[in-house]
Design an enzyme around this catalytic site. Structure first.
Site, PDB file in Angstrom:
ATOM      1  N   SER A   9      21.519  -2.564  -3.098  1.00 43.85           N
ATOM      2  CA  SER A   9      20.724  -3.626  -2.466  1.00 43.85           C
ATOM      3  C   SER A   9      20.498  -4.706  -3.510  1.00 43.85           C
ATOM      4  O   SER A   9      20.623  -4.447  -4.719  1.00 43.85           O
ATOM      5  CB  SER A   9      19.373  -3.043  -2.026  1.00 43.85           C
ATOM      6  OG  SER A   9      18.459  -4.063  -1.688  1.00 43.85           O
ATOM      7  N   TYR A  33      11.765   2.246  -3.152  1.00 45.41           N
ATOM      8  CA  TYR A  33      13.074   1.686  -2.775  1.00 45.41           C
ATOM      9  C   TYR A  33      13.730   0.993  -3.964  1.00 45.41           C
ATOM     10  O   TYR A  33      14.919   1.219  -4.266  1.00 45.41           O
ATOM     11  CB  TYR A  33      12.853   0.696  -1.624  1.00 45.41           C
ATOM     12  CG  TYR A  33      14.106   0.178  -0.961  1.00 45.41           C
ATOM     13  CD1 TYR A  33      14.698   0.874   0.081  1.00 45.41           C
ATOM     14  CD2 TYR A  33      14.689  -1.028  -1.370  1.00 45.41           C
ATOM     15  CE1 TYR A  33      15.837   0.380   0.715  1.00 45.41           C
ATOM     16  CE2 TYR A  33      15.821  -1.524  -0.747  1.00 45.41           C
ATOM     17  CZ  TYR A  33      16.394  -0.813   0.300  1.00 45.41           C
ATOM     18  OH  TYR A  33      17.520  -1.305   0.919  1.00 45.41           O
TER      19      TYR A  33
HETATM   20  P1  NAD Z   1      19.475   1.617   9.392  1.00 44.79           P
HETATM   21  O1  NAD Z   1      18.097   2.137   9.544  1.00 44.79           O
HETATM   22  O2  NAD Z   1      20.038   0.752  10.466  1.00 44.79           O
HETATM   23  O3  NAD Z   1      20.499   2.823   9.155  1.00 44.79           O
HETATM   24  C1  NAD Z   1      20.188   3.875   8.278  1.00 44.79           C
HETATM   25  C2  NAD Z   1      21.133   5.021   8.544  1.00 44.79           C
HETATM   26  O4  NAD Z   1      20.773   6.105   7.684  1.00 44.79           O
HETATM   27  C3  NAD Z   1      21.028   5.568   9.982  1.00 44.79           C
HETATM   28  O5  NAD Z   1      22.300   5.974  10.430  1.00 44.79           O
HETATM   29  C4  NAD Z   1      20.109   6.769   9.819  1.00 44.79           C
HETATM   30  O6  NAD Z   1      20.261   7.750  10.834  1.00 44.79           O
HETATM   31  C5  NAD Z   1      20.585   7.272   8.477  1.00 44.79           C
HETATM   32  N1  NAD Z   1      19.629   8.183   7.852  1.00 44.79           N
HETATM   33  C6  NAD Z   1      18.321   7.971   7.566  1.00 44.79           C
HETATM   34  N2  NAD Z   1      17.781   9.079   7.011  1.00 44.79           N
HETATM   35  C7  NAD Z   1      18.781   9.990   6.924  1.00 44.79           C
HETATM   36  C8  NAD Z   1      18.864  11.312   6.444  1.00 44.79           C
HETATM   37  N3  NAD Z   1      17.789  11.956   5.922  1.00 44.79           N
HETATM   38  N4  NAD Z   1      20.041  11.942   6.514  1.00 44.79           N
HETATM   39  C9  NAD Z   1      21.137  11.344   7.056  1.00 44.79           C
HETATM   40  N5  NAD Z   1      21.120  10.075   7.523  1.00 44.79           N
HETATM   41  C10 NAD Z   1      19.959   9.419   7.452  1.00 44.79           C
HETATM   42  O7  NAD Z   1      19.489   0.873   7.989  1.00 44.79           O
HETATM   43  P2  NAD Z   1      20.524  -0.157   7.331  1.00 44.79           P
HETATM   44  O8  NAD Z   1      19.814  -1.441   7.151  1.00 44.79           O
HETATM   45  O9  NAD Z   1      21.823  -0.123   8.003  1.00 44.79           O
HETATM   46  O10 NAD Z   1      20.625   0.492   5.873  1.00 44.79           O
HETATM   47  C11 NAD Z   1      21.782   1.136   5.388  1.00 44.79           C
HETATM   48  C12 NAD Z   1      21.790   1.062   3.876  1.00 44.79           C
HETATM   49  O11 NAD Z   1      21.851  -0.302   3.475  1.00 44.79           O
HETATM   50  C13 NAD Z   1      20.527   1.644   3.231  1.00 44.79           C
HETATM   51  O12 NAD Z   1      20.878   2.349   2.057  1.00 44.79           O
HETATM   52  C14 NAD Z   1      19.740   0.406   2.876  1.00 44.79           C
HETATM   53  O13 NAD Z   1      18.871   0.611   1.810  1.00 44.79           O
HETATM   54  C15 NAD Z   1      20.849  -0.565   2.526  1.00 44.79           C
HETATM   55  N6  NAD Z   1      20.463  -1.971   2.586  1.00 44.79           N
HETATM   56  C16 NAD Z   1      19.989  -2.512   3.733  1.00 44.79           C
HETATM   57  C17 NAD Z   1      19.639  -3.866   3.749  1.00 44.79           C
HETATM   58  C18 NAD Z   1      19.119  -4.531   4.978  1.00 44.79           C
HETATM   59  O14 NAD Z   1      18.658  -5.670   4.873  1.00 44.79           O
HETATM   60  N7  NAD Z   1      19.203  -3.934   6.141  1.00 44.79           N
HETATM   61  C19 NAD Z   1      19.777  -4.638   2.595  1.00 44.79           C
HETATM   62  C20 NAD Z   1      20.258  -4.033   1.448  1.00 44.79           C
HETATM   63  C21 NAD Z   1      20.614  -2.705   1.453  1.00 44.79           C
END
Ligand code: NAD
Length: 258
Positions: free
Chosen positions: A140, A153
């Site tokens: 991130s 985080y």
């Molecule tokens: P999201 O909530 O849409 O998806 C998260 C995914 O992780 C889902 O499929 C969920 O079921 C899964 N998950 C959660 N807990 C779990 C567990 N214990 N075991 C297995 N699966 C699990 O979130 P997102 O925004 O798509 O985030 C995905 C990644 O991207 C994360 O690591 C997040 O930190 C990173 N990220 C997101 C953003 C953003 O702005 N959305 C920015 C930077 C980084």
């Protein structure tokens, strides 16, 4: 040759976008994540029609090392090998550190950071043996800089960046690359769910959080899309990217230039 990828946390958001990009490349993909079983099966079946690869699902909980090991071993058994590992699963919780729930801290460290260790340690021997592999850690912008109220985080994401560099050095002579993508804000459920908490912590409205906190961080004033992150993952799996290793690739609309 037909490549096989595991994408953790791919039932939603960024992971699903990456899985779609890989499916369109005719890769086999092992999906993972939580959600309604009917919805997950519908997603799996839809992706299965996208390319020539096989799309499967494993419901390993990323807080449980034995289930994570089974995710990798089951993928190797089903597809013969794992060529690409995307450590993407993640959760968020927003609170001042004095009020940060201990269980949330532990869960964020486990899912957002330690799970990458548990998948990588099992998937790497096969990659090294075949002298080809790609590990992509979805870190991130918070793996590079901090924001208040996100102590767990930011800690986990900085840890993922350190892990990325270390494993890149350990695999550099084995045809395996290890990189971290550092997205800015992407409008997924993870971001949508933190808007109320941020509003409460800062004493502002949810609209103000979107405009004055989230997009204020990004000079382009636009959210990153899951399709854009999927494209970058596709590139990192290409032979053109074989000398990119041990680094962070920002996709944050200019956030970390400030
Ligand atoms: P999201 O909530 O849409 O998806 C998260 C995914 O992780 C889902 O499929 C969920 O079921 C899964 N998950 C959660 N807990 C779990 C567990 N214990 N075991 C297995 N699966 C699990 O979130 P997102 O925004 O798509 O985030 C995905 C990644 O991207 C994360 O690591 C997040 O930190 C990173 N990220 C997101 C953003 C953003 O702005 N959305 C920015 C930077 C980084």
């Amino acid at each position: 040759m037909q490549r096989t990828a595991i994408v953790t946390g791919s039932t939603s958001g960024i992971g699903l976008g990456i899985a779609e990009a890989f499916a369109a490349q005719n890769m086999n993909v092992m999906l993972n994540g939580f959600g309604d079983s009917g919805d997950i099966e519908a997603t799996r079946a839809r992706l299965d029609t996208v390319g020539t690869g096989v799309i499967a699902f494993h419901g390993a909980d990323m807080t449980k090392p034995d289930e994570i090991e089974d995710l990798v071993r089951s993928s190797e058994k089903l597809f013969g090998q794992v060529d690409v590992l995307v450590n993407n699963a993640g959760i968020q919780h927003v609170a001042p550190v004095e009020e940060f729930p201990v269980a949330k801290w532990d869960a964020i460290i486990a899912i957002n950071m330690s799970s990458a260790f548990h998948t990588t340690r099992v998937a790497l021997p096969g990659m090294k043996q075949r002298r080809w592999g790609r590990v992509i850690n979805i870190a991130s912008a918070h793996g590079l800089v901090a924001s208040p109220y996100k102590s767990a985080y930011v800690t986990a994401k900085h840890g993922v960046v350190g892990f990325t560099k270390t494993i890149a050095l350990e695999t550099a002579e084995f045809g395996v690359t290890v990189n971290a993508i550092c997205p800015g804000y992407v409008l997924t459920p993870l971001v949508e769910n933190q808007i109320p908490g941020t509003a409460k912590a800062r004493g502002i409205s949810e609209e103000e959080v979107k405009r004055d906190v989230l997009l204020a961080a990004q000079p382009t004033k636009e959210f990153v899309t899951v399709e854009q992150i999927g494209e970058l993952c596709k590139y990192l799996t290409s032979d053109g990217a074989s000398q990119i290793t041990g680094t962070t690739l920002s996709m944050d609309g200019g956030w970390t230039a400030k």
